[in-house]
Design a protein around this motif. Structure first.
Motif, PDB file in Angstrom:
ATOM      1  N   ASP A 151       0.839  -1.079  -0.034  1.00 26.51           N
ATOM      2  CA  ASP A 151       0.022  -0.067   0.133  1.00 26.51           C
ATOM      3  C   ASP A 151       0.728   1.196   0.135  1.00 26.51           C
ATOM      4  OD1 ASP A 151      -2.069   1.653   0.004  1.00 26.51           O
ATOM      5  OD2 ASP A 151      -2.579   1.372   2.254  1.00 26.51           O
ATOM      6  N   PRO A 152       1.678   1.417  -0.948  1.00 29.07           N
ATOM      7  CA  PRO A 152       2.643   2.626  -1.102  1.00 29.07           C
ATOM      8  C   PRO A 152       1.887   3.759  -0.789  1.00 29.07           C
ATOM      9  CG  PRO A 152       2.236   1.709  -3.219  1.00 29.07           C
ATOM     10  CD  PRO A 152       1.720   0.698  -2.333  1.00 29.07           C
ATOM     11  N   SER A 153       0.649   4.101  -1.136  1.00 27.18           N
ATOM     12  CA  SER A 153       0.048   5.461  -1.068  1.00 27.18           C
ATOM     13  C   SER A 153      -0.816   5.476   0.179  1.00 27.18           C
ATOM     14  CB  SER A 153      -0.895   5.794  -2.055  1.00 27.18           C
ATOM     15  OG  SER A 153      -0.004   5.947  -3.213  1.00 27.18           O
ATOM     16  N   ALA A 154      -0.825   4.458   1.070  1.00 24.61           N
ATOM     17  CA  ALA A 154      -1.413   4.434   2.422  1.00 24.61           C
ATOM     18  C   ALA A 154      -2.926   4.751   2.327  1.00 24.61           C
ATOM     19  CB  ALA A 154      -0.604   5.473   3.412  1.00 24.61           C
ATOM     20  N   LEU A 155      -3.487   4.141   1.195  1.00 20.51           N
ATOM     21  CA  LEU A 155      -4.836   4.489   0.911  1.00 20.51           C
ATOM     22  C   LEU A 155      -5.631   3.578   2.192  1.00 20.51           C
ATOM     23  CD1 LEU A 155      -5.013   3.853  -2.781  1.00 20.51           C
ATOM     24  CD2 LEU A 155      -5.354   6.097  -1.273  1.00 20.51           C
ATOM     25  N   LEU A 156      -5.355   2.615   2.770  1.00 20.70           N
ATOM     26  CA  LEU A 156      -5.846   2.001   3.795  1.00 20.70           C
ATOM     27  C   LEU A 156      -5.704   2.413   5.143  1.00 20.70           C
ATOM     28  CD1 LEU A 156      -7.789  -0.457   2.859  1.00 20.70           C
ATOM     29  CD2 LEU A 156      -5.906  -2.171   3.161  1.00 20.70           C
ATOM     30  N   ALA A 157      -6.458   2.459   5.991  1.00 21.60           N
ATOM     31  CA  ALA A 157      -6.296   2.852   7.316  1.00 21.60           C
ATOM     32  C   ALA A 157      -5.817   1.501   8.082  1.00 21.60           C
ATOM     33  CB  ALA A 157      -7.737   3.055   8.012  1.00 21.60           C
ATOM     34  N   ALA A 158      -4.829   1.598   8.886  1.00 20.79           N
ATOM     35  CA  ALA A 158      -4.135   0.602   9.544  1.00 20.79           C
ATOM     36  C   ALA A 158      -4.944   0.237  10.885  1.00 20.79           C
ATOM     37  CB  ALA A 158      -2.559   0.574   9.787  1.00 20.79           C
ATOM     38  N   PRO A 159      -5.095  -0.913  11.443  1.00 18.57           N
ATOM     39  CA  PRO A 159      -4.821  -1.924  10.897  1.00 18.57           C
ATOM     40  C   PRO A 159      -5.780  -2.684   9.833  1.00 18.57           C
ATOM     41  CG  PRO A 159      -5.800  -2.402  13.104  1.00 18.57           C
ATOM     42  CD  PRO A 159      -5.595  -0.909  13.120  1.00 18.57           C
ATOM     43  N   PHE A 160      -5.397  -3.674   9.243  1.00 20.95           N
ATOM     44  CA  PHE A 160      -6.239  -3.836   8.038  1.00 20.95           C
ATOM     45  C   PHE A 160      -5.937  -5.578   7.816  1.00 20.95           C
ATOM     46  CE2 PHE A 160      -2.473  -1.969   6.054  1.00 20.95           C
ATOM     47  CZ  PHE A 160      -1.918  -3.146   5.586  1.00 20.95           C
ATOM     48  N   THR A 161      -7.011  -5.993   7.255  1.00 20.49           N
ATOM     49  CA  THR A 161      -7.028  -7.556   6.868  1.00 20.49           C
ATOM     50  C   THR A 161      -6.190  -7.648   5.613  1.00 20.49           C
ATOM     51  OG1 THR A 161      -8.855  -7.748   6.037  1.00 20.49           O
ATOM     52  CG2 THR A 161      -8.894  -8.097   8.242  1.00 20.49           C
ATOM     53  N   LEU A 162      -6.043  -8.849   5.274  1.00 18.73           N
ATOM     54  CA  LEU A 162      -5.530  -9.230   3.950  1.00 18.73           C
ATOM     55  C   LEU A 162      -6.607  -9.075   3.058  1.00 18.73           C
ATOM     56  CD1 LEU A 162      -2.793 -11.871   4.558  1.00 18.73           C
ATOM     57  CD2 LEU A 162      -2.453  -9.899   3.031  1.00 18.73           C
ATOM     58  N   ARG A 163      -7.799  -9.349   3.647  1.00 19.71           N
ATOM     59  CA  ARG A 163      -8.922  -9.188   2.600  1.00 19.71           C
ATOM     60  C   ARG A 163      -9.109  -7.846   2.175  1.00 19.71           C
ATOM     61  NH1 ARG A 163     -13.818 -11.807   1.471  1.00 19.71           N
ATOM     62  NH2 ARG A 163     -15.543 -10.390   1.009  1.00 19.71           N
ATOM     63  N   ASP A 164      -9.260  -6.983   3.291  1.00 19.43           N
ATOM     64  CA  ASP A 164      -9.294  -5.612   2.777  1.00 19.43           C
ATOM     65  C   ASP A 164      -8.173  -5.142   1.623  1.00 19.43           C
ATOM     66  OD1 ASP A 164     -11.179  -5.246   4.721  1.00 19.43           O
ATOM     67  OD2 ASP A 164      -9.649  -4.492   6.438  1.00 19.43           O
ATOM     68  N   LEU A 165      -6.926  -5.519   2.040  1.00 16.48           N
ATOM     69  CA  LEU A 165      -5.872  -5.112   0.867  1.00 16.48           C
ATOM     70  C   LEU A 165      -5.844  -5.649  -0.415  1.00 16.48           C
ATOM     71  CD1 LEU A 165      -2.966  -3.925   0.951  1.00 16.48           C
ATOM     72  CD2 LEU A 165      -2.033  -5.957   1.346  1.00 16.48           C
ATOM     73  N   GLN A 166      -6.611  -6.892  -0.357  1.00 10.91           N
ATOM     74  CA  GLN A 166      -6.806  -7.663  -1.754  1.00 10.91           C
ATOM     75  C   GLN A 166      -7.902  -6.718  -2.372  1.00 10.91           C
ATOM     76  OE1 GLN A 166      -7.176 -11.799  -2.064  1.00 10.91           O
ATOM     77  NE2 GLN A 166      -7.879 -11.849  -4.006  1.00 10.91           N
ATOM     78  N   LEU A 167      -8.941  -6.450  -1.745  1.00  4.84           N
ATOM     79  CA  LEU A 167      -9.979  -5.588  -2.339  1.00  4.84           C
ATOM     80  C   LEU A 167      -9.591  -4.124  -2.814  1.00  4.84           C
ATOM     81  CD1 LEU A 167     -12.937  -6.382   0.290  1.00  4.84           C
ATOM     82  CD2 LEU A 167     -12.836  -7.066  -2.442  1.00  4.84           C
ATOM     83  N   LEU A 168      -8.682  -3.686  -2.231  1.00  8.41           N
ATOM     84  CA  LEU A 168      -8.065  -2.322  -2.608  1.00  8.41           C
ATOM     85  C   LEU A 168      -7.022  -2.639  -3.944  1.00  8.41           C
ATOM     86  CD1 LEU A 168      -7.103   0.546  -2.131  1.00  8.41           C
ATOM     87  CD2 LEU A 168      -5.080  -0.412  -0.635  1.00  8.41           C
ATOM     88  N   HIS A 169      -6.432  -3.691  -3.749  1.00  8.23           N
ATOM     89  CA  HIS A 169      -5.522  -3.806  -5.094  1.00  8.23           C
ATOM     90  C   HIS A 169      -6.803  -4.104  -6.220  1.00  8.23           C
ATOM     91  CE1 HIS A 169      -1.121  -4.132  -4.052  1.00  8.23           C
ATOM     92  NE2 HIS A 169      -1.736  -3.996  -2.845  1.00  8.23           N
TER      93      HIS A 169
END
Lengths: 211, 211
Positions: A151-169
């Motif tokens: 998440d190079p642009s820090a679009l996700l508020a931490a902490p997050f799950t891998l599912r959140d991260l995948q949906l972002l990607h």
DNA sequence: CAAATAGTGTCTTTTAGACACTATTCG
DNA sequence: CGAATAGTGTCTAAAAGACACTATTTG
């Protein structure tokens, strides 16, 4: 500062000079997980936020100033994309536009609804001044950035799950990913908090932070 | 063209405007197979060739004009790299510099030895105005271009052997490659002429052209 | 227990790299 | 023939992708 004389005997400030503008594609991912861009109202249409470069101001400062007033965002770190210089692209005269890109979590965007809109790329109106090319370049660099990093642009508020991260990607790339491969690529680049996220059906997901 | 009035009531050309310069890193590979750059003489030192942008001229046209007069090259296709805008980088005043890059076979460079030099990167003098950063960026993009394609800047006169191509790549990358892997990567992207190159010791090498 | 989501073991495919062998020329 | 260079078969290692299984929660 005006004492320089060039080989033909003219001072630097005797030459005609162009106006220099900055235009910025501010990208975000909406709550509905779609990639979107900030557009501002112009006479009868929409455009990317921009402004003219002032004296004693860097390009980055001009970008931040335009975004502060027009998109209500602070503390971005705009990245230069390209200079658009077609002589007839702007009917206001001789204007060079330095295109920029940034990305920001949608929660940090507090746009004045009268002046600006967060527009999903799937519902994009026609844009003037070659702004569609800027947007295309902006999306391409964002996709490049996200190809190998969590998440190079820090679009996700931490902490997050891998599912959140995948949906972002998937929102950024506009394409789905395999769950197992995605996890194996990203997990080594994240730090587990040790906590899990309860409250919904299924095995609780572990929570992670960047770095 | 000067009738535009902005929201604060000022015409576009009432604002102070920066001078805009272009500076170009022209890269080549010398007969001794070393990566080199064209430098021009400035008072007491060396710099990348550059010029101020004229009215009714695109950035690319300004680059071509500066290279025609200072490096004796025609018909290049310069690529934009970055705008350098630090307010104090140029002691002649408020100057933005749009950095460019191009690459050209050394045979096509006919520099006036009084004004310009083809300087191997291993023998680089100190450069003013952040030109070392421009050069670094130029080399990086050239290396990127050559990483997966045989000869995107047409630095080699066709027809050529795979050995010629490998020596070129090694000069660009500054590192050696494995002969067999290199061949297998590049050969599918080349067209064999059917001819071979005789006249030296060893098995005659097949000749290839781009595309 | 069924449904849903999280997490992992393992097999296959693809790609890159290493090494060694064969092929053809010159002197 | 020996030295030198061109070209290739094949093994190994690393990376990416596919699939199926196990694990843990809610209702």
């Amino acid at each position: 500062m005006s004492t320089y004389v060039d080989p033909s005997g003219r001072r630097l400030d005797d030459y005609p000079r162009p106006s220099v503008a900055v235009d910025t594609a501010v990208l975000t991912v909406t709550a509905e997980r779609s990639l979107a861009v900030v557009l501002v109202a112009t006479d009868g249409g929409w455009r990317l936020p921009g402004t003219f470069l002032h004296e004693h101001e860097t390009l980055a400062e001009a970008v931040l100033r335009s975004l502060r007033t027009k998109a209500g965002v602070e503390g971005l770190s705009p990245r230069q994309l390209h200079v658009f210089d077609e002589p007839d692209r702007d009917d206001r005269g001789w204007v060079l536009s330095v295109a920029h890109r940034d990305a920001v979590p949608v929660e940090r965007l507090t746009v004045d609804e009268e002046l600006a809109r967060i527009t999903p790329l799937t519902a994009l109106p026609a844009l003037p001044y070659g702004h569609e090319d800027i947007l295309k370049a902006a999306v391409a660099t964002l996709r490049d950035d996200y190809a190998y990093r969590p998440d190079p642009s820090a679009l996700l508020a931490a902490p997050f799950t891998l599912r959140d991260l995948q949906l972002l990607h998937e929102a950024v790339a506009g394409a789905p990913f395999r769950r197992d491969t995605f996890r194996r690529t990203m997990e080594p680049q994240l730090r587990a908090t040790g906590e899990t996220l309860l409250g919904s059906v299924g095995k609780p997901a572990r929570l992670f932070t960047r770095d």
